[in-house]
Design an enzyme around this catalytic site. Structure first.
Site, PDB file in Angstrom:
ATOM      1  N   LYS A 237     -27.490 -51.918 -84.404  1.00 47.76           N
ATOM      2  CA  LYS A 237     -26.432 -52.711 -85.045  1.00 47.76           C
ATOM      3  C   LYS A 237     -25.854 -53.669 -84.007  1.00 47.76           C
ATOM      4  CE  LYS A 237     -23.040 -51.525 -88.577  1.00 47.76           C
ATOM      5  NZ  LYS A 237     -22.051 -50.531 -88.962  1.00 47.76           N
TER       6      LYS A 237
HETATM    7  O1  G3P Z   1     -19.681 -50.306 -92.362  1.00 51.79           O
HETATM    8  C1  G3P Z   1     -18.492 -50.951 -92.040  1.00 51.79           C
HETATM    9  C2  G3P Z   1     -17.337 -50.100 -92.348  1.00 51.79           C
HETATM   10  O2  G3P Z   1     -17.356 -48.937 -91.591  1.00 51.79           O
HETATM   11  C3  G3P Z   1     -16.019 -50.768 -92.259  1.00 51.79           C
HETATM   12  O3  G3P Z   1     -15.270 -50.169 -93.226  1.00 51.79           O
HETATM   13  O4  G3P Z   1     -13.239 -49.479 -94.353  1.00 51.79           O
HETATM   14  O5  G3P Z   1     -13.250 -49.833 -91.846  1.00 51.79           O
HETATM   15  O6  G3P Z   1     -13.374 -51.761 -93.408  1.00 51.79           O
HETATM   16  P1  G3P Z   1     -13.692 -50.322 -93.203  1.00 51.79           P
END
Ligand code: G3P
Length: 224
Positions: free
Chosen positions: A87
């Site tokens: 990633k």
């Molecule tokens: O895959 C990306 C994710 O982990 C981000 O999610 O909820 O932290 O915006 P969030």
């Protein structure tokens, strides 16, 4: 649409895997920190553990922000397990790193994608996946789902093979909308995956089926 789980929590990964619908896992440094995993050895051991549970791709994120550092980390990460996908953040050196790693046959997931322009660069560099963050766009009053629709149109216009991996999913409607638009993958928290199961008419219907079955068994006994 493929289902990935967006967590580094082993119990949640096992639960999604046991459901039989899991196609892969995405992690990031915040998710690893949330599980209390720190230090290179522990982080690598944790990735290995995850790869041994699931059958699909497992995204492991680099920490470096310069080209050389990203390539060095990527070469170490891919040695952990054949299912590791590197990633890489959507920055200038990240685009160069994606191009380089793609040329070496290493799978990449370009993360922190928030605009069609960023997605085009990652796709042209040959990223295996790009991760547009829906929820974080919604958080700042931009329509995250509109971005997924734009990416689907652009990628289809030019036959880009980069897979749209919808990320930062917060609830089941995000998943359903992604499926309508044609995202290739949705990476979701376990709670959003399990929420897809719920419908009150299913609960009411099942309760009635079981009650009718029980009543019919009693009638049978009386006849005997
Ligand atoms: O895959 C990306 C994710 O982990 C981000 O999610 O909820 O932290 O915006 P969030």
């Amino acid at each position: 649409m493929k289902f990935f789980i967006d967590t580094a929590n082993i119990d949640q990964i096992k639960e999604a895997h046991d459901l039989g619908i899991l196609d892969g896992v995405t992690t990031n440094p915040s998710l690893m920190a949330k599980e209390g995993i720190s230090g290179k050895e522990s982080v690598f051991a944790h990735y290995k553990k995850i790869c041994e549970i699931v059958d699909g791709d497992v995204s492991a994120e680099v920490i470096s922000t310069d080209f050389d550092g990203m390539i060095r980390e990527a070469n170490e990460l891919v040695k952990i397990h054949p299912r590791i996908v590197v990633k890489i953040p959507m920055i200038k050196d990240g685009v160069k790193a994606i191009k380089y790693l793609t040329g070496k046959g290493i799978k990449t997931n370009c993360t922190l994608v928030f605009s069609p322009g960023q997605a085009i660069l990652a796709a042209k560099a040959g990223a295996t996946y790009i991760s547009p963050f829906l929820g974080r766009l919604d958080d700042i009053s931009f329509d995250g789902m509109e971005l997924i629709a734009q990416l689907r149109l652009i990628f289809d216009n030019y036959g880009f093979t980069t897979q749209i991996l919808a990320a930062s999913i917060r609830h089941p409607i995000h998943i359903i909308k992604c499926a309508e638009i044609g995202a290739d993958v949705a990476t979701c928290p376990l709670s959003s995956i399990l929420a897809l199961l719920n419908h009150p008419l299913t609960d009411i219907g099942l309760e009635k089926f079981l009650a009718d079955h029980k009543a019919s068994q009693k009638t049978e006994k009386v006849k005997v």
